[in-house]
Scaffold this motif. Structure first.
Motif, short mmCIF file in Angstrom:
data_model
loop_
_atom_site.label_atom_id
_atom_site.label_comp_id
_atom_site.label_asym_id
_atom_site.label_seq_id
_atom_site.Cartn_x
_atom_site.Cartn_y
_atom_site.Cartn_z
N ILE A 167 0.84 -1.20 0.00
CA ILE A 167 0.00 0.00 0.00
C ILE A 167 0.88 1.25 0.00
O ILE A 167 1.91 1.31 0.68
N THR A 168 0.47 2.27 -0.75
CA THR A 168 1.18 3.54 -0.74
C THR A 168 1.19 4.10 0.68
O THR A 168 0.16 4.12 1.36
N THR A 169 2.36 4.57 1.12
CA THR A 169 2.55 4.93 2.53
C THR A 169 3.22 6.29 2.68
O THR A 169 4.15 6.61 1.95
N VAL A 170 2.73 7.07 3.63
CA VAL A 170 3.39 8.30 4.07
C VAL A 170 3.84 8.04 5.50
O VAL A 170 3.03 7.73 6.37
N ARG A 171 5.14 8.19 5.76
CA ARG A 171 5.64 7.80 7.07
C ARG A 171 6.90 8.59 7.43
O ARG A 171 7.47 9.29 6.60
N LEU A 172 7.32 8.41 8.68
CA LEU A 172 8.59 8.96 9.14
C LEU A 172 9.73 8.00 8.80
O LEU A 172 9.51 6.80 8.59
N ASP A 173 10.94 8.53 8.83
CA ASP A 173 12.12 7.68 8.86
C ASP A 173 12.28 7.24 10.32
O ASP A 173 13.04 7.83 11.08
N ASP A 174 11.53 6.21 10.70
CA ASP A 174 11.45 5.82 12.11
C ASP A 174 12.79 5.30 12.64
O ASP A 174 13.20 5.65 13.75
N ARG A 175 13.45 4.48 11.86
CA ARG A 175 14.74 3.94 12.32
C ARG A 175 15.77 5.06 12.45
O ARG A 175 16.48 5.16 13.46
N GLY A 176 15.84 5.93 11.44
CA GLY A 176 16.78 7.04 11.49
C GLY A 176 16.48 8.00 12.63
O GLY A 176 17.39 8.55 13.27
#
Length: 351
Positions: A154-163
């Motif tokens: 699915i197309t996703t808008v997210r943070l760079d959580d690991r970074g």
């Protein structure tokens, strides 16, 4: 003949993809390029939002928004950003929320029938779904965009959580901390594309990068709310009394951790430093150091993506937003005492 996106791209000296990203306010376009594209589009009379103009008639002009919460900082800001962007294009939002209990989890599963023939597209905010739930939603035939989590293509808008987690942990390491605890989400949230999973991995990676093995006693679960953060820091220090810093996966848990440290008669940051993730509006009030994110911009970007998909445009697989370290007074060097020595002070009691 009206100017098209190709005309704007040629005049601005960029690709059509860059024109699209610049005019929709998406990341990874520098300010100078964004301004140049917007100026050229205005000069050529290019319509910056082709999505609404090209939508077929007979639509509901409503987007379904699935969210487990509306009263927590991240969710409320994403919803506000999405609603504002949709309203600007003449669309309404149909909000579909869930009751989630710490011990029992979600009270019920997504029912696609609730959305059938009532919406033109779907946004899923911060709610990891099971594969069969995703397939059932896809069976409706509507475009779907996820915010804050992703999976199943699915197309996703997210943070760079690991970074983000690595940067937060490196900030504490740079101050001299070596025993750094982590407050994560719920223990049953184990999806490989879930933010708390990636943030926990980022914390571990930064610790190992510094030559420190983060043992299981350093990780507790705060359920992404203030009460959970407060309770979990008690648990953390009971198992690891020599902890000198805490990285919480949300500002609400971080603020709860500060309350819990006060319960234990510990000072922030003199005894224990605390850093969170979000950029919560109340963070400045308590001096919370945080990895700030633009949650409202993510909601707006997701809304524009779903409108583009309705209009027949091919979306990117994902849009990843960065975070920014905001230094305040909740982080500082570790105390100049032997591990565990400061715990000998009596706990302050009410009354």
């Amino acid at each position: 003949m009206a100017a098209g996106i190709d005309d704007v791209a040629r005049a601005a000296g960029v690709s059509t993809a860059t024109v699209s990203r610049a005019l929709r306010g998406l990341p990874n376009v520098n300010a100078a390029t964004r301004d140049r594209v917007r100026l050229v589009a205005e000069q050529l009379g290019y319509v910056a939002s082709p999505s609404a103009a090209s939508l077929a008639s007979g639509r509901t002009r409503t987007i379904g928004l699935i969210s487990p919460f509306i009263n927590r900082w991240f969710f409320s800001n994403v919803i506000e950003g999405a609603e504002r962007a949709l309203r600007a294009q003449g669309f309404d939002v149909l909000l579909y929320t869930f009751e989630i209990d710490r011990s029992a989890g979600r009270a019920y599963r997504v029912d696609p029938a609730v959305l059938r023939r009532r919406v033109d597209g779907i946004l899923v905010v911060g709610l990891p779904l099971e594969e069969d739930e995703v397939r059932a939603l896809q069976g409706l035939g509507y475009p779907i965009v996820c915010v804050g989590w992703g999976g199943y293509g699915i197309t996703t808008v997210r943070l760079d959580d690991r970074g983000t987690a690595m940067a937060a942990t490196r900030h504490l390491l740079g101050l001299g901390h070596r025993r750094i605890g982590h407050i994560s989400g719920a223990p049953d949230d184990v999806s490989p594309w879930s933010p708390p999973v990636d943030r926990a991995e980022g914390w571990r990676e930064a610790m190992r990068e510094a030559g420190i093995e983060p043992g299981p006693e350093l990780e507790v679960h705060g359920h992404f709310d203030t009460a959970g953060g407060r309770e979990s820091v008690h648990e953390l220090l009971a198992h690891a009394p020599d902890v000198t810093a805490v990285f919480a996966s949300s500002d609400e848990m971080a603020m709860g951790a500060i309350l819990g440290l006060r319960d234990l008669n510990l000072r922030v940051p003199e005894d224990v430093s605390v850093i969170g993730v979000d950029g919560h509006d109340m963070g400045e009030l308590v001096g919370l150091t945080t990895m700030a994110q633009a949650a409202d911009e993510q909601g707006a970007a997701a809304a524009r993506l779903v409108l583009d998909m309705i209009a027949g445009f091919s979306p990117p697989k994902e849009i990843v937003y960065p975070t920014e370290l905001v230094r305040r007074t909740s982080t500082g060097p570790p105390p100049p005492l032997a591990p565990g020595a400061r715990r000998a002070r009596p706990v302050r009691r009410a009354g």
